[in-house]
Scaffold this motif. Structure first.
Motif, PDB file in Angstrom:
ATOM      1  N   MET A   1       4.533  -8.530   9.771  1.00 22.27           N
ATOM      2  CA  MET A   1       3.489  -8.906   9.329  1.00 22.27           C
ATOM      3  C   MET A   1       2.550  -8.238   8.560  1.00 22.27           C
ATOM      4  N   VAL A   2       2.279  -7.056   9.300  1.00 20.40           N
ATOM      5  CA  VAL A   2       1.354  -6.073   8.532  1.00 20.40           C
ATOM      6  C   VAL A   2       1.901  -5.490   7.187  1.00 20.40           C
ATOM      7  N   VAL A   3       3.203  -5.345   7.200  1.00 23.81           N
ATOM      8  CA  VAL A   3       3.687  -4.704   6.107  1.00 23.81           C
ATOM      9  C   VAL A   3       3.886  -5.803   5.063  1.00 23.81           C
ATOM     10  N   LYS A   4       3.917  -6.918   5.297  1.00 26.52           N
ATOM     11  CA  LYS A   4       4.132  -8.029   4.202  1.00 26.52           C
ATOM     12  C   LYS A   4       2.815  -8.236   3.683  1.00 26.52           C
ATOM     13  N   PHE A   5       1.548  -8.057   4.332  1.00 25.44           N
ATOM     14  CA  PHE A   5       0.254  -8.221   3.980  1.00 25.44           C
ATOM     15  C   PHE A   5       0.012  -6.910   2.976  1.00 25.44           C
ATOM     16  N   VAL A  50       4.020   6.019  11.149  1.00 22.56           N
ATOM     17  CA  VAL A  50       3.089   7.311  11.070  1.00 22.56           C
ATOM     18  C   VAL A  50       3.746   8.607  10.870  1.00 22.56           C
ATOM     19  N   ALA A  51       4.512   8.641  11.841  1.00 26.27           N
ATOM     20  CA  ALA A  51       5.294   9.855  11.895  1.00 26.27           C
ATOM     21  C   ALA A  51       6.198  10.309  10.685  1.00 26.27           C
ATOM     22  N   ARG A  52       6.906   9.271  10.137  1.00 23.05           N
ATOM     23  CA  ARG A  52       7.544   9.348   8.945  1.00 23.05           C
ATOM     24  C   ARG A  52       6.622   9.863   7.874  1.00 23.05           C
ATOM     25  N   LEU A  53       5.584   9.144   7.743  1.00 19.89           N
ATOM     26  CA  LEU A  53       4.514   9.636   6.669  1.00 19.89           C
ATOM     27  C   LEU A  53       4.104  11.189   6.917  1.00 19.89           C
ATOM     28  N   ALA A  54       3.636  11.382   8.200  1.00 16.14           N
ATOM     29  CA  ALA A  54       3.156  12.667   8.451  1.00 16.14           C
ATOM     30  C   ALA A  54       4.428  13.916   7.992  1.00 16.14           C
ATOM     31  N   ARG A  55       5.451  13.393   8.297  1.00 14.92           N
ATOM     32  CA  ARG A  55       6.658  14.441   7.896  1.00 14.92           C
ATOM     33  C   ARG A  55       6.695  14.419   6.152  1.00 14.92           C
ATOM     34  N   ARG A  56       6.207  13.654   5.631  1.00 14.53           N
ATOM     35  CA  ARG A  56       6.200  13.697   4.165  1.00 14.53           C
ATOM     36  C   ARG A  56       5.150  14.475   3.556  1.00 14.53           C
ATOM     37  N   LEU A 133       8.214   3.110   3.354  1.00 17.37           N
ATOM     38  CA  LEU A 133       8.860   3.848   4.365  1.00 17.37           C
ATOM     39  C   LEU A 133      10.102   3.137   4.819  1.00 17.37           C
ATOM     40  N   ASP A 134       9.859   1.821   5.012  1.00 16.65           N
ATOM     41  CA  ASP A 134      10.999   1.074   5.402  1.00 16.65           C
ATOM     42  C   ASP A 134      12.001   0.808   4.314  1.00 16.65           C
ATOM     43  N   LYS A 135      13.082   0.940   4.405  1.00 13.41           N
ATOM     44  CA  LYS A 135      14.317   0.912   3.447  1.00 13.41           C
ATOM     45  C   LYS A 135      14.383  -0.515   2.678  1.00 13.41           C
ATOM     46  N   GLN A 136      14.268  -1.410   3.650  1.00 15.70           N
ATOM     47  CA  GLN A 136      14.218  -2.787   2.906  1.00 15.70           C
ATOM     48  C   GLN A 136      13.091  -3.347   2.170  1.00 15.70           C
ATOM     49  N   CYS A 137      11.943  -2.778   2.594  1.00 16.38           N
ATOM     50  CA  CYS A 137      10.743  -2.836   2.069  1.00 16.38           C
ATOM     51  C   CYS A 137      10.687  -2.125   0.526  1.00 16.38           C
ATOM     52  N   ALA A 408       1.012   5.080 -10.114  1.00 15.72           N
ATOM     53  CA  ALA A 408       0.839   5.507  -8.752  1.00 15.72           C
ATOM     54  C   ALA A 408       1.817   4.646  -7.755  1.00 15.72           C
ATOM     55  N   ALA A 409       1.912   3.545  -7.866  1.00 14.00           N
ATOM     56  CA  ALA A 409       2.909   2.792  -6.939  1.00 14.00           C
ATOM     57  C   ALA A 409       4.318   3.165  -7.272  1.00 14.00           C
ATOM     58  N   LEU A 410       4.587   3.710  -8.503  1.00 15.88           N
ATOM     59  CA  LEU A 410       5.936   4.290  -8.582  1.00 15.88           C
ATOM     60  C   LEU A 410       6.112   5.392  -8.035  1.00 15.88           C
ATOM     61  N   PHE A 411       5.273   6.339  -8.008  1.00 12.40           N
ATOM     62  CA  PHE A 411       5.260   7.477  -7.352  1.00 12.40           C
ATOM     63  C   PHE A 411       5.257   7.373  -5.780  1.00 12.40           C
ATOM     64  N   GLY A 412       4.353   6.587  -5.324  1.00  7.86           N
ATOM     65  CA  GLY A 412       4.175   6.404  -3.891  1.00  7.86           C
ATOM     66  C   GLY A 412       5.621   6.050  -3.324  1.00  7.86           C
ATOM     67  N   LEU A 413       6.283   5.082  -3.880  1.00  6.81           N
ATOM     68  CA  LEU A 413       7.512   4.442  -3.690  1.00  6.81           C
ATOM     69  C   LEU A 413       8.558   5.501  -3.741  1.00  6.81           C
ATOM     70  N   ALA A 414       8.813   6.600  -4.717  1.00 12.39           N
ATOM     71  CA  ALA A 414       9.578   7.701  -4.732  1.00 12.39           C
ATOM     72  C   ALA A 414       9.377   8.707  -3.639  1.00 12.39           C
ATOM     73  N   PHE A 415       7.911   8.944  -3.318  1.00 11.39           N
ATOM     74  CA  PHE A 415       7.461   9.844  -2.385  1.00 11.39           C
ATOM     75  C   PHE A 415       8.093   9.364  -1.002  1.00 11.39           C
ATOM     76  N   ALA A 416       7.846   8.096  -0.744  1.00 11.31           N
ATOM     77  CA  ALA A 416       8.161   7.620   0.507  1.00 11.31           C
ATOM     78  C   ALA A 416       9.793   7.649   1.015  1.00 11.31           C
ATOM     79  N   GLN A 417      10.494   7.471   0.004  1.00  6.81           N
ATOM     80  CA  GLN A 417      12.111   7.462   0.036  1.00  6.81           C
ATOM     81  C   GLN A 417      12.593   8.833  -0.535  1.00  6.81           C
ATOM     82  N   SER A 418      11.987   9.715  -0.514  1.00  4.05           N
ATOM     83  CA  SER A 418      12.494  11.082  -0.952  1.00  4.05           C
ATOM     84  C   SER A 418      13.303  11.856   0.194  1.00  4.05           C
TER      85      SER A 418
END
Length: 693
Positions: A1-5, A50-56, A133-137, A408-418
């Motif tokens: 639910m939080v991710v959808k928001f 949070v752990a996955r984001l911290a690793r990036r 960070l989630d693959k489907q999202c 910015a959204a494009l680079f955020g997407l690329a960064f999360a799935q890099s």
């Protein structure tokens, strides 16, 4: 639910940025929405995310993101050593008879707004990274970004075809269309990869054929938008980014190993260099504007005069009136993004930004080769870095609010799935690299263990970003967009507008923009003929202080200097040096024809100006412009002559007799003196001019 928001917040922020103008209150609402979303992400996202984001988040990445904000903050800080700041602060201090701190920036307000803009861009990039960070999202975010880019491009194309494209700011730039081409190409590659592993669960609600069809439709819309605008250089910039995505696809599917990769990279480099032969390039000009399609005469002069530290973020439109040619006030010059950055932030900053962009593109390209199935996101980020670097040399669209948020959204997407997120993805990635002949030990992706300290730091960092956004939202929402109810526009002052503005209450100055568009006749108050003879009261003193307070932060506003001089003269104020105010009005807006009528009225009505040699030369230039270069301004010269005293008329007679003796004789021959009054019947009136009343 939080991710959808959070995903909904990303969509609403980007779409609304394109659909609404860039005004303080609107951007304040955007910042408030982002603040709520980032705060929700800091509190409610799972510990694993949070752990996955911290690793990036690496120290070098954090430093690269913080460096522009730190540099803009340093431009705002008062300098302790005299002479290090811009000389305009010393001149303003002398004219206002007040000590002003020297700063690097020449306009505090525009630099503050640039900082707020950058904060919103970074916040949206982080928010997108959290969601992706989630693959489907991440897959859904890619569809959303493609839809936004295609929708903006399609609507802008329809507006341009219908001839009503001037109504929205978004049609001034083809950057959304270029990014749409890149995103749709990445979506097509993802669909092709999905078709190759059709027997494996893809986790996507759309079939590969549907995704391919939708991506092709979006690509055609974005391409049509660019071609309708006749911007072939934008197409070349977008194709360079698409080449990166296709190169990654080719390497992973057909050209394994070191030699295959080297061959594809060599081919891409040849295409990259060959593309510059297609784009027209101007010779004997600054590299930052060599690829621009527009005339950049004022920008080139600004580049030659810019200090290594820059003039302050966002200060380009403030400095433009000093360098533009006479009569070009209506057609604002559009610099390239590279030229604007070099002028505002300094060439050293521009070079550093270029280095970071190249390193970021190379890093994302390498990570796309090291990923498993979901390599397309990093490839899109690498291609976007290349395309935006080229676009920065062509136009200024990447600096606009909507386009910068989309990037910015494009680079955020690329960064999360890099990088891989799960153990299965990591093992698949390593096995695939071993099969392709790449060493399975990846120094850039060492195994990381969860760290409670790192997770807490990420949450605190997101909370800090949310607090900053809340503060800037409050600041933006409290800014006044008007001065005493008068619209903000290009100044076209009259004697009546002086009277109206002189009664404006204090602390009601605009946050940005020029002060006064011509006041409608229905809104003009009756001129009080005795106002000039009355001593200053509280209202007049408040209006003087209001203009002076604005000049404490924006000392290059030629219209403000002129209004302060006009009110000081009309109210017989002794708090400011009128000659110094007039000089600064000339120096900060020498070629603004909208200010010339009022300026002539003031200088010819002030007898003491004739004793100032420097000001005499400036007045002579204005009179010459009115007589020779801009005949439509002759009625304004006559009106100023009519309102002048004996000393002012004698001074004007000397100037006009030197420049155009025949016109002076005709002017005097057209004067009638019935009793105590005098009327003018200007000779040689230009067709279409109205007789001054």
């Amino acid at each position: 639910m939080v991710v959808k928001f959070l995903m909904l917040a990303v969509l609403m922020t980007i779409a609304s940025a394109f659909a609404t103008p860039e005004v303080s209150r609107v951007q304040g609402i955007f910042s408030a929405l982002l603040a709520v979303a980032v705060l929700g992400a800091a509190i409610f996202i799972s510990s694993s995310a949070v752990a996955r984001l911290a690793r990036r988040l690496r120290p070098l990445l954090i430093l690269a993101l913080a460096a522009p904000a730190v540099w803009m903050a340093l431009q705002l800080v008062p300098l302790p050593i005299h002479g290090l700041g811009s000389p305009i602060w010393q001149a303003a201090s002398a004219a206002l008879n007040e000590p002003l701190a020297e700063r690097i920036t020449v306009d505090v307000r525009t630099t503050v707004q640039a900082v707020l803009h950058y904060n919103a861009v970074i916040a949206l990039a982080l928010l997108t990274a959290v969601v992706a960070l989630d693959k489907q999202c991440a897959s859904q975010l890619l569809y959303i970004l493609v839809s936004v880019a295609a929708g903006v491009s399609g609507y802008a194309m329809l507006r341009q075809i219908s001839g009503s494209d001037t109504a929205l700011l978004l049609v001034n730039s083809a950057v959304p269309a270029a990014l749409g081409l890149l995103l749709s190409s990445g979506m097509m590659v993802g669909a092709l990869e999905q078709s190759r592993r059709i027997k494996q669960p893809s986790g996507s609600a759309l079939g590969w054929a549907t995704k391919l069809s939708l991506a092709l439709l979006a690509m055609l819309i974005c391409l049509a938008r660019i071609l309708v605008g006749g911007q072939t250089s934008i197409v070349v910039a977008a194709l360079l980014g698409m080449v990166i995505v296709l190169a990654v696809f080719a390497i992973r599917n057909w050209f394994y190993g070191i030699w295959g990769t080297a061959g594809v990279l060599a081919t891409s480099a040849v295409l990259f260099l060959a593309s510059f032969t297609i784009v027209p390039m101007r010779q004997d000009t600054d590299l930052t504007i060599a690829l621009s399609r527009h005339q950049q005469a004022a920008t080139e002069r600004m580049l030659q005069d810019t200090a290594p530290t820059g003039l302050g973020a966002g200060a380009y439109p403030v400095v433009l009136p000093i360098h533009r040619d006479i009569g070009t006030a209506a057609a604002r010059e559009r610099p390239t993004a590279a030229a604007a950055i070099a002028i505002e932030m300094g060439r050293t900053f521009l070079c550093g930004l270029l280095i970071v962009t190249v390193l970021g593109a190379a890093t994302l390209f390498r990570r796309s080769l090291l990923r498993g199935h979901d390599y397309v996101y990093a490839a899109i980020g690498s291609g976007a870095a290349v395309s935006l670097a080229v676009l920065a040399l062509i136009e200024d669209g990447i600096l606009e609010y909507g386009a910068s948020l989309l990037a910015a959204a494009l680079f955020g997407l690329a960064f999360a799935q890099s990088r891989p997120s799960t153990a299965s993805e990591i093992s698949y990635s390593r096995s695939s690299r071993s099969a392709n002949g790449v060493n399975s030990r990846d120094p850039m992706n060492p195994p990381m263990r969860p760290s409670a300290f790192g997770n807490a730091s990420v949450r605190l960092g997101l909370g800090f970003v949310a607090v900053v956004l809340i503060a800037q939202s409050a600041w933006l929402l409290t800014q006044r967009p008007h001065l005493g109810g008068l619209p903000i526009g290009q100044p076209a002052f009259s004697r009546t507008s002086i009277q109206a503005l002189s009664s404006t209450p204090s602390k009601s100055l605009p946050a940005h923009g020029d002060l006064g568009a011509e006041i409608p006749a229905t809104a003009q108050p009756k001129v009080d003929e005795t106002a000039g003879s009355r001593p200053e009261d509280g209202t007049h003193l408040a209006s003087l202080n209001a203009f002076a307070d604005a000049l404490h932060y924006s000392p290059l506003r030629g219209d403000l200097w002129l209004m302060l001089a006009a009110i000081s003269k009309e109210q017989k104020s002794t708090g400011y040096d009128l000659i110094a105010l007039l000089k600064l009005s000339y120096y900060t807006a020498p070629n603004d024809l909208a200010l010339l009528p009022l300026r002539l009225t003031i200088v010819l009505g002030t007898g003491s100006v004739a004793s100032e040699p420097e000001l005499r030369e400036l007045i002579k230039r204005d009179v010459k412009i009115a007589l020779a270069d801009q005949p439509a301004l002759r009625p304004a010269l006559l009106a100023a002559y009519k309102s002048a005293g004996a000393d002012g008329k004698a001074f004007a007679d000397n100037l006009i007799s030197e420049l155009d003796p025949g016109y002076l004789q005709g002017m005097h021959a057209g004067i009638r003196v019935p009793g105590t009054g005098s009327e003018f019947s200007p000779p040689n009136r230009v067709s279409g001019e109205r007789k001054p009343r």
